[in-house]
Design an enzyme around this catalytic site. Structure first.
Site, short mmCIF file in Angstrom:
data_model
loop_
_atom_site.label_atom_id
_atom_site.label_comp_id
_atom_site.label_asym_id
_atom_site.label_seq_id
_atom_site.Cartn_x
_atom_site.Cartn_y
_atom_site.Cartn_z
N SER A 116 1.99 -10.15 -32.96
CA SER A 116 0.71 -10.27 -33.67
C SER A 116 0.65 -9.31 -34.85
O SER A 116 1.25 -8.21 -34.79
CB SER A 116 -0.42 -9.93 -32.70
OG SER A 116 -1.62 -9.75 -33.38
N TYR A 140 -4.74 -4.11 -27.25
CA TYR A 140 -4.04 -5.38 -27.44
C TYR A 140 -2.82 -5.19 -28.36
O TYR A 140 -1.70 -5.60 -28.01
CB TYR A 140 -4.99 -6.42 -28.04
CG TYR A 140 -4.30 -7.66 -28.53
CD1 TYR A 140 -3.73 -8.57 -27.63
CD2 TYR A 140 -4.15 -7.91 -29.90
CE1 TYR A 140 -3.06 -9.69 -28.09
CE2 TYR A 140 -3.48 -9.03 -30.35
CZ TYR A 140 -2.93 -9.92 -29.44
OH TYR A 140 -2.26 -11.02 -29.90
N LYS A 144 1.56 -5.39 -27.65
CA LYS A 144 2.54 -6.18 -28.41
C LYS A 144 3.65 -5.27 -28.95
O LYS A 144 4.81 -5.67 -29.00
CB LYS A 144 1.85 -6.94 -29.55
CG LYS A 144 0.89 -8.02 -29.07
CD LYS A 144 1.64 -9.19 -28.42
CE LYS A 144 0.73 -10.26 -27.88
NZ LYS A 144 1.47 -11.37 -27.24
N1 UFG Z 1 -15.88 -12.45 -38.06
C1 UFG Z 1 -17.21 -12.58 -38.40
N2 UFG Z 1 -18.03 -13.25 -37.56
C2 UFG Z 1 -17.60 -13.82 -36.41
C3 UFG Z 1 -16.23 -13.70 -36.05
C4 UFG Z 1 -15.40 -12.99 -36.92
O1 UFG Z 1 -17.64 -12.07 -39.44
O2 UFG Z 1 -18.40 -14.43 -35.68
C5 UFG Z 1 -14.98 -11.75 -38.98
C6 UFG Z 1 -14.29 -10.56 -38.34
O3 UFG Z 1 -15.09 -9.41 -38.42
C7 UFG Z 1 -13.02 -10.48 -39.18
C8 UFG Z 1 -12.72 -11.93 -39.53
O4 UFG Z 1 -13.95 -12.62 -39.33
O5 UFG Z 1 -13.27 -9.77 -40.35
C9 UFG Z 1 -11.67 -12.56 -38.66
O6 UFG Z 1 -11.99 -12.31 -37.29
P1 UFG Z 1 -11.31 -13.05 -36.06
O7 UFG Z 1 -11.93 -12.50 -34.82
O8 UFG Z 1 -11.35 -14.51 -36.29
O9 UFG Z 1 -9.80 -12.63 -36.19
P2 UFG Z 1 -9.14 -11.17 -36.30
O10 UFG Z 1 -8.64 -11.06 -37.70
O11 UFG Z 1 -10.01 -10.11 -35.81
O12 UFG Z 1 -8.00 -11.31 -35.21
C10 UFG Z 1 -6.74 -11.72 -35.52
C11 UFG Z 1 -6.08 -12.27 -34.25
C12 UFG Z 1 -5.87 -11.19 -33.26
C13 UFG Z 1 -5.15 -10.03 -33.93
C14 UFG Z 1 -5.87 -9.58 -35.17
C15 UFG Z 1 -5.13 -8.51 -35.90
O13 UFG Z 1 -6.87 -13.27 -33.69
O14 UFG Z 1 -5.12 -11.66 -32.19
O15 UFG Z 1 -6.03 -10.66 -36.04
O16 UFG Z 1 -6.02 -7.72 -36.61
F1 UFG Z 1 -5.07 -9.00 -33.09
#
Ligand code: UFG
Length: 325
Positions: A116, A140, A144
């Site tokens: 990841s 998490y 990894k």
């Molecule tokens: N976000 C919102 N509202 C929501 C959900 C997400 O604003 O309801 C924002 C988050 O704050 C973030 C972006 O959208 O800025 C993306 O969030 P996600 O939760 O969709 O994905 P992440 O980037 O946090 O997570 C991904 C992978 C993880 C990994 C991570 C690494 O899904 O497995 O990237 O940083 F660990």
């Protein structure tokens, strides 16, 4: 070729099973169905089992005799990993260790691992290269890193064993034929939550932070279409079969979209408006996470076909509207 897949009943794993099945591979899915669905496994046998159960793993290995293993099964929710770190170390590290012990016992030579972008934490340079420091900011991501290190050490000790770690960025979209897609009881990912809001299943979508140092103040992510990602696994396997050495590759398009751009794309594709509320930052979100993907493009000759946010959202929306399970 006989390929053993852990987590083949899950979101990404089931797309992998479908692609390999369509291309004539002999696949076996090993999944405890904790978050996967048996209906998602469209090819080959499904063994419902846990990676903690080494006895069952050995039994399955001795009858199926895999030539390669693709290891998707893991716990993946970042905030949950902060609340329940031991569960994450147990499932992502101890269970991977079990699997690797059995892999070694049975002399399996090729291993593809789902890593990841979380291994980079808050990268200082973006687009982030594979050589960037590994500095996760949550349990998490640490699990990894430990798994990647186990693989590196095992490959160093066992000259016949080789692996590829694929560091996924933000995976999205669904099978264009609508047979499989992402299913989550309590979705945390942006696109899925936005689709649930469009569908009316969520009252509103919250934006976690609008004061980031980015063009519109919201975080930027590198979204990759699930089938382009699973294609990279096929290439990685061929790469190992051709005799290349173990390696690590970023999987992303090298291009970012902001949270606001994603929301606009979801509204456009679905043709539905929904309430969006700007709220505080979510702890642990890097402002910008975009892959430097030159290595995978060059070494694996990866040719992604769907670097198109609206296409990705469209497939996910079709699935959300017509889910089979
Ligand atoms: N976000 C919102 N509202 C929501 C959900 C997400 O604003 O309801 C924002 C988050 O704050 C973030 C972006 O959208 O800025 C993306 O969030 P996600 O939760 O969709 O994905 P992440 O980037 O946090 O997570 C991904 C992978 C993880 C990994 C991570 C690494 O899904 O497995 O990237 O940083 F660990």
């Amino acid at each position: 070729m006989r390929v053993f897949l852990t987590g083949g009943a899950g979101y990404i794993g089931s797309h992998m099973v479908k692609m390999l099945g369509e291309r004539g591979y002999d696949v076996l899915t090993y999944d405890n169905l904790s978050s996967g669905h048996k209906e998602a496994v469209l090819y080959g046998e499904l063994v419902v089992g846990d990676l903690a159960d080494k006895g069952l793993l050995r039994k399955v290995f001795s009858s199926f005799r895999p030539e390669a293993v693709i290891h998707f099964a893991a716990s993946i929710v970042v905030p949950e990993s902060v609340e329940k770190p031991l569960l994450y170390y147990r499932n992502n590290v101890c269970n991977t260790l079990n699997l690797l012990e059995v892999v070694k016992e049975f002399g399996v030579r090729y291993f593809i691992f789902s890593s990841s972008a979380a291994v980079y934490g808050m990268p200082k340079e973006v687009p982030v290269k594979e050589t960037a420091p590994l500095a996760p900011i949550n349990p998490y991501g640490y699990t990894k890193v430990v798994d990647e290190k186990m693989l590196e050490d095992l490959a160093a000790a066992e000259p016949d064993f080789r692996y590829v770690c694929l560091r996924y960025f933000n995976v999205t979209g669904a099978d264009p034929e609508g047979k499989i897609g992402q299913v989550s009881k309590r979705p945390t990912h942006l696109i899925l939550r936005a689709l649930k809001a469009a569908k009316g299943e969520l009252e509103r979508l919250e934006i976690y932070g609008t004061d980031y140092p980015t063009k519109d103040g919201t975080c930027i992510r590198d979204f990759i279409y699930v089938n382009d990602l699973v294609e990279a696994h096929v290439l990685a396997l061929n790469y190992l079969l051709e005799g290349n050495k173990s390696d690590v590759f970023n999987c992303g398009y090298g291009q970012g979209y902001s949270v606001k751009e994603v929301i606009a794309a979801v509204k456009k594709v679905t043709g539905r408006d929904f309430e969006v509320r700007e709220t505080a930052r979510r702890p642990g979100d890097p402002p910008v996470l975009v892959a430097d993907n030159r290595k995978i493009l060059e070494r694996l000759n990866w040719q992604p076909k769907h670097n198109d946010l609206e296409f990705m959202v469209k497939t996910a929306w079709q699935w959300e509207l017509n889910r089979r399970f």
